[in-house]
Design an enzyme around this catalytic site. Sequence first.
Site, short mmCIF file in Angstrom:
data_model
loop_
_atom_site.label_atom_id
_atom_site.label_comp_id
_atom_site.label_asym_id
_atom_site.label_seq_id
_atom_site.Cartn_x
_atom_site.Cartn_y
_atom_site.Cartn_z
N ARG A 116 94.84 62.92 54.25
CA ARG A 116 94.40 61.54 54.00
C ARG A 116 93.66 60.95 55.20
O ARG A 116 93.80 59.76 55.51
CB ARG A 116 95.58 60.62 53.64
CG ARG A 116 96.41 61.08 52.49
CD ARG A 116 95.68 61.04 51.14
NE ARG A 116 96.55 61.61 50.14
CZ ARG A 116 96.54 62.90 49.80
NH1 ARG A 116 95.66 63.74 50.33
NH2 ARG A 116 97.37 63.36 48.89
N SER A 128 100.51 55.67 46.51
CA SER A 128 101.45 55.82 47.63
C SER A 128 101.06 54.88 48.75
O SER A 128 99.92 54.88 49.21
CB SER A 128 101.42 57.26 48.15
OG SER A 128 101.97 58.10 47.16
N GLU A 171 99.29 54.54 54.18
CA GLU A 171 98.13 55.27 53.65
C GLU A 171 97.10 54.26 53.18
O GLU A 171 95.90 54.48 53.31
CB GLU A 171 98.59 56.16 52.48
CG GLU A 171 97.46 56.94 51.84
CD GLU A 171 97.95 57.92 50.79
OE1 GLU A 171 99.01 58.54 50.96
OE2 GLU A 171 97.24 58.05 49.77
C1 FAD Z 1 98.26 54.69 40.52
C2 FAD Z 1 97.58 55.30 41.73
C3 FAD Z 1 97.75 56.64 42.01
C4 FAD Z 1 97.13 57.21 43.13
N1 FAD Z 1 97.30 58.54 43.35
C5 FAD Z 1 96.68 59.11 44.41
C6 FAD Z 1 96.82 60.51 44.64
O1 FAD Z 1 97.45 61.23 43.91
N2 FAD Z 1 96.20 61.02 45.73
C7 FAD Z 1 95.46 60.26 46.58
O2 FAD Z 1 94.91 60.80 47.56
N3 FAD Z 1 95.32 58.93 46.38
C8 FAD Z 1 95.90 58.34 45.31
N4 FAD Z 1 95.76 57.00 45.11
C9 FAD Z 1 95.01 56.18 46.09
C10 FAD Z 1 93.51 56.04 45.80
O3 FAD Z 1 93.23 56.20 44.42
C11 FAD Z 1 92.68 57.03 46.61
O4 FAD Z 1 92.85 56.82 48.00
C12 FAD Z 1 91.18 56.93 46.27
O5 FAD Z 1 90.50 57.99 46.88
C13 FAD Z 1 90.55 55.62 46.73
O6 FAD Z 1 89.26 55.53 46.15
P1 FAD Z 1 88.57 54.13 45.92
O7 FAD Z 1 87.23 54.36 45.38
O8 FAD Z 1 89.45 53.25 45.12
O9 FAD Z 1 88.48 53.62 47.42
P2 FAD Z 1 88.68 52.13 47.94
O10 FAD Z 1 90.11 51.74 47.78
O11 FAD Z 1 87.66 51.24 47.38
O12 FAD Z 1 88.41 52.36 49.50
C14 FAD Z 1 89.30 53.12 50.28
C15 FAD Z 1 88.71 53.27 51.68
O13 FAD Z 1 87.53 54.07 51.61
C16 FAD Z 1 86.40 53.34 52.10
N5 FAD Z 1 85.28 53.70 51.25
C17 FAD Z 1 85.13 53.47 49.93
N6 FAD Z 1 83.96 53.99 49.49
C18 FAD Z 1 83.37 54.55 50.58
C19 FAD Z 1 82.14 55.24 50.77
N7 FAD Z 1 81.28 55.44 49.77
N8 FAD Z 1 81.84 55.70 52.01
C20 FAD Z 1 82.70 55.49 53.04
N9 FAD Z 1 83.88 54.83 52.93
C21 FAD Z 1 84.20 54.37 51.70
C22 FAD Z 1 86.78 51.87 51.97
O14 FAD Z 1 86.06 51.06 52.87
C23 FAD Z 1 88.27 51.94 52.29
O15 FAD Z 1 88.46 51.99 53.68
C24 FAD Z 1 96.35 56.41 43.99
C25 FAD Z 1 96.17 55.05 43.70
C26 FAD Z 1 96.77 54.49 42.57
C27 FAD Z 1 96.54 53.05 42.26
#
Ligand code: FAD
Length: 308
Positions: free
Chosen positions: A176, A225, A295
């Site tokens: 992560r 998480s 995380e």
């Molecule tokens: C129900 C649930 C289950 C989940 N299960 C998992 C799992 O199994 N495994 C896991 O790893 N995560 C999990 N997550 C967490 C999350 O889905 C992941 O971390 C996901 O990758 C975040 O993507 P996002 O587009 O929502 O990012 P955001 O939440 O929008 O951003 C996260 C971070 O990335 C940065 N960011 C976003 N886009 C970019 C870009 N294009 N370039 C550079 N930086 C950027 C943002 O500024 C921020 O710092 C879960 C979340 C939920 C709600």
Amino acid sequence: MNEPRDLLGDSLPLQGRLLTNESMVSHNSWRAGGKADRFYLPENLEDLCRFLKRLPEEEPLLWLGLGSNLLIRDGGIRGTVLCTLNRLKRLELHEGHVIRVEAGVPCAHVAKFSAEKGLVGAEFLAGIPGTMGGALAMNAGAFGGETWSKVLEVSTVDRRGILRQRTPEAFSVGYRSVKGPEGEWFVGADLQLAEGDVEASRTKIKGLLAQRAATQPTNLPSCGSVFRNPPGDHAARLIEACGLKGYRMGDAQVSEKHANFIVNLGAAKASDIEALMLHVKGTVREVHGVDLVPEVRIVGSATEGASA
Ligand SMILES: Cc1cc2nc3c(=O)[nH]c(=O)nc-3n(C[C@H](O)[C@H](O)[C@H](O)COP(=O)(O)OP(=O)(O)OC[C@H]3O[C@@H](n4cnc5c(N)ncnc54)[C@H](O)[C@@H]3O)c2cc1C
């Protein structure tokens, strides 16, 4: 909504949508948090580059995918939020079992598209409710799969709107955690998958989603998480052993189903969630002597009008 306008005052038209004072509640999976001063939805990659070129140097910038790993404080975001979700949306199959995907494509689409093209290796993305940009930034992973283990190359953009292609060697990638060249964000990636069987992939995706539904509170707003797993252990186990399942602050609650999830029961404020995170962290430290590391990323101001 405001018409797109040029933040720097030059006359070339932007094609995206610039919103002001945009509530972030519907832009994150906790359904909490304040407003963003400015919120830009680019029309496509070219428009995003044009927008960045014009963004004043001093303007704070936050990249947003689906907001599924963000706690946005109640005072909101000073500066501009740049939202890629379904904006950078190209998803293509290339020769050699390569999937070319832009940053705003939801991970679940990548899993489904790959499976339908008879490729294996991206099934784990099916249950990650974020965009590919977020997955690249977080090295999102599940069920043994990790985003960066599939990356052949990424495309990045900098504050001046300059695009670059980079190979994984330019990044230090861990659990992560992804560190790369300063001041660049992801606009896309090439993923190397392998030839497989459509039905086998579909079945695997169904199985992984069922496993998630059985173990996670997927019916309530959360950010997945909250804490990273400490080496050799599970944050959920440590939290549960402290008797914290169900513990509540306002409408923020440690999930009864999965102790490393904090759910929003309806009207939780970001401050309730953050206070609960601190309580969980403090209790785990007291009981187990383990310092849990979040995380989720916490952004924004605690009070309105304050700087981030
Ligand atoms: C129900 C649930 C289950 C989940 N299960 C998992 C799992 O199994 N495994 C896991 O790893 N995560 C999990 N997550 C967490 C999350 O889905 C992941 O971390 C996901 O990758 C975040 O993507 P996002 O587009 O929502 O990012 P955001 O939440 O929008 O951003 C996260 C971070 O990335 C940065 N960011 C976003 N886009 C970019 C870009 N294009 N370039 C550079 N930086 C950027 C943002 O500024 C921020 O710092 C879960 C979340 C939920 C709600």
